[in-house]
Design a protein around this motif. Structure first.
Motif, short mmCIF file in Angstrom:
data_model
loop_
_atom_site.label_atom_id
_atom_site.label_comp_id
_atom_site.label_asym_id
_atom_site.label_seq_id
_atom_site.Cartn_x
_atom_site.Cartn_y
_atom_site.Cartn_z
N LEU A 88 0.83 -1.21 0.00
CA LEU A 88 0.00 0.00 0.00
C LEU A 88 0.86 1.25 0.00
CD1 LEU A 88 -2.89 1.27 0.35
CD2 LEU A 88 -2.43 1.24 2.82
N LEU A 89 1.96 1.23 0.75
CA LEU A 89 2.86 2.37 0.84
C LEU A 89 3.78 2.48 -0.37
CD1 LEU A 89 3.93 2.14 4.61
CD2 LEU A 89 2.09 3.49 3.60
N ARG A 90 3.78 1.45 -1.24
CA ARG A 90 4.66 1.40 -2.41
C ARG A 90 6.12 1.60 -2.02
NH1 ARG A 90 1.54 3.57 -6.83
NH2 ARG A 90 -0.65 3.11 -6.40
N VAL A 91 6.57 0.84 -1.04
CA VAL A 91 7.93 1.00 -0.52
C VAL A 91 8.97 0.80 -1.63
CG1 VAL A 91 9.64 0.04 1.08
CG2 VAL A 91 7.27 0.35 1.81
N GLU A 92 8.66 -0.06 -2.61
CA GLU A 92 9.62 -0.29 -3.70
C GLU A 92 9.85 0.97 -4.53
OE1 GLU A 92 5.61 -0.82 -5.60
OE2 GLU A 92 6.54 -1.35 -3.68
N GLN A 93 8.91 1.93 -4.46
CA GLN A 93 9.05 3.18 -5.19
C GLN A 93 9.92 4.19 -4.45
OE1 GLN A 93 7.91 3.69 -8.23
NE2 GLN A 93 6.72 1.81 -8.44
N CYS A 150 1.96 8.67 1.25
CA CYS A 150 0.67 9.30 1.55
C CYS A 150 -0.09 9.63 0.26
CB CYS A 150 0.90 10.57 2.38
SG CYS A 150 -0.61 11.28 3.09
N ILE A 151 0.63 10.14 -0.72
CA ILE A 151 0.03 10.44 -2.02
C ILE A 151 -0.46 9.16 -2.70
CG2 ILE A 151 0.54 11.24 -4.36
CD1 ILE A 151 0.11 13.52 -2.48
N TYR A 152 0.32 8.09 -2.61
CA TYR A 152 -0.07 6.82 -3.21
C TYR A 152 -1.37 6.30 -2.60
CZ TYR A 152 4.45 6.33 -5.58
OH TYR A 152 5.54 6.51 -6.40
N ILE A 153 -1.52 6.45 -1.29
CA ILE A 153 -2.74 6.00 -0.63
C ILE A 153 -3.94 6.80 -1.13
CG2 ILE A 153 -3.95 5.89 1.59
CD1 ILE A 153 -1.25 5.31 2.90
N ILE A 154 -3.77 8.12 -1.22
CA ILE A 154 -4.85 8.97 -1.73
C ILE A 154 -5.20 8.59 -3.16
CG2 ILE A 154 -5.50 11.34 -2.35
CD1 ILE A 154 -3.69 12.29 -0.05
N ILE A 189 -4.33 4.90 8.04
CA ILE A 189 -2.89 4.83 7.77
C ILE A 189 -2.41 6.13 7.16
CG2 ILE A 189 -1.10 3.70 6.39
CD1 ILE A 189 -2.69 1.10 6.67
N GLY A 190 -3.21 6.68 6.22
CA GLY A 190 -2.85 7.94 5.58
C GLY A 190 -2.78 9.08 6.58
N LEU A 229 1.33 19.67 -5.32
CA LEU A 229 1.43 19.39 -6.75
C LEU A 229 0.89 18.01 -7.07
CD1 LEU A 229 2.55 20.59 -9.44
CD2 LEU A 229 4.68 19.37 -8.95
N ASN A 230 1.21 17.05 -6.23
CA ASN A 230 0.75 15.68 -6.48
C ASN A 230 -0.72 15.49 -6.14
OD1 ASN A 230 2.95 13.52 -7.32
ND2 ASN A 230 3.97 15.09 -6.10
N LEU A 231 -1.25 16.32 -5.26
CA LEU A 231 -2.69 16.29 -5.03
C LEU A 231 -3.42 16.74 -6.29
CD1 LEU A 231 -3.38 17.63 -1.42
CD2 LEU A 231 -3.65 15.30 -2.29
N PHE A 232 -2.95 17.83 -6.90
CA PHE A 232 -3.53 18.29 -8.16
C PHE A 232 -3.39 17.22 -9.23
CE2 PHE A 232 -3.11 22.64 -6.39
CZ PHE A 232 -4.38 23.11 -6.71
N TYR A 233 -2.24 16.55 -9.23
CA TYR A 233 -1.99 15.47 -10.19
C TYR A 233 -2.98 14.33 -9.98
CZ TYR A 233 0.46 11.60 -12.49
OH TYR A 233 0.79 10.52 -13.29
#
Length: 295
Positions: free
Chosen positions: A7-12, A51-55, A88-89, A124-128
């Motif tokens: 969920l957290l995309r730790v690999e990223q 956090c962005i990935y979860i959203i 979690i977020g 910026l990533n929220l807008f994305y």
């Protein structure tokens, strides 16, 4: 535990290693204080990205369920409930805020530019996530700006300046990776149907041309970076020869993209492609020798 890490995309998080570039290229990575600050920047950026990935996964839940690969994500597959993801977020958000407050206090409130970079990245990533990822061209530019913010934040937290060439090179490198990913998604779209709205503004021919232009500009920018007076003065002039590794890496990436169609996720190259791993290691060693053993 595995589903939470997914969920957290730790690999990223490997993308956030860009925050170490300023301290590395300054030749001060062995200074524990600066290295520790860079590690803190890495963690804050990684948590912010998670956090962005979860959203993003929460907003795209229904679309992800229909995607051939994304349907296995924890939220889309039902391994983690929406309520749990929200909690979690929120916890990560509080953790990020605490880290930023600690960084400000520990540095005598003199490091607001770092916090501003984190905030800019988040907004910026929220807008994305909510809109701009559906707008062709703008979507890949936002991804590239995100990498620039990573490098700048590494400079802000350590007080090390980032040159214009380094900033431009980071942007172009990220642009190459973003275009390569879009091209991979286009190939996947032809097989499994449309998976991203923004792909309507791309096709394989455009992606190939844009990728070639971006790779060319990135190589030229790297050459200019190695020839710039500040770099020539700071390192030995033979740092120019590291261009060989960079050209090889870009050619290998183009081969993977244009010949083998294996670059939907750029991070997979770092984890799986042995050629890229070896050439990055050689480039790293070459720069280490120039920075720390130039005599």
């Amino acid at each position: 535990m595995k589903k939470y890490l997914k969920l957290l995309r730790v690999e990223q998080w490997v993308k956030n290693l860009f925050v170490f570039l300023p301290v590395f290229f300054s030749g001060k990575i062995l200074e524990l204080d600066l290295f520790g600050k860079s590690c803190m920047a890495f963690m804050v950026f990684s948590l912010t990205a998670s956090c962005i990935y979860i959203i993003n996964d929460y907003m795209d839940l229904e679309q992800d369920k229909k995607h051939p690969q994304k349907c296995y994500r924890p939220l889309a597959s039902g391994a983690i409930t929406k309520k749990t993801a929200i909690l979690i977020g929120l916890f990560i958000g509080l953790l990020i805020g605490g880290c930023m407050l600690y960084i400000s206090i520990a540095n005598g409130m003199k490091i607001q530019r770092f916090n501003s970079a984190i905030l800019a990245y988040f907004i910026l990533n929220l807008f994305y996530t909510f809109k701009l990822k559906h707008v062709p061209i703008i979507d890949i530019f936002i991804i590239s700006i995100g990498f620039v913010l990573r490098v700048l934040s590494g400079g802000f937290i350590t007080g090390i300046g980032v040159s214009q060439w380094a900033t431009l090179l980071t942007f172009l490198l990220a642009l190459v990776l973003a275009i390569g990913k879009r091209r991979g998604e286009l190939i996947n779209e032809n097989i499994n149907g449309q998976t991203r709205k923004a792909l309507g503004g791309y096709n394989v021919q455009f992606a190939d041309i844009a990728l070639s232009i971006s790779c060319t500009l990135a190589i030229v920018c790297y050459v200019m970076f190695t020839l710039s007076p500040e770099v020539q003065y700071k390192f030995h002039p033979r740092v120019f020869y590291t261009v060989i590794f960079v050209v090889f890496a870009f050619l290998r990436y183009l081969q993977q993209t244009l010949v083998y169609n294996k670059t939907e996720s750029p991070t997979k190259i770092i984890y799986k492609d042995h050629y890229i791993q070896v050439i990055l290691l050689l480039w790293l060693v070459a720069f280490l020798l120039q920075i720390y053993f130039k005599e």
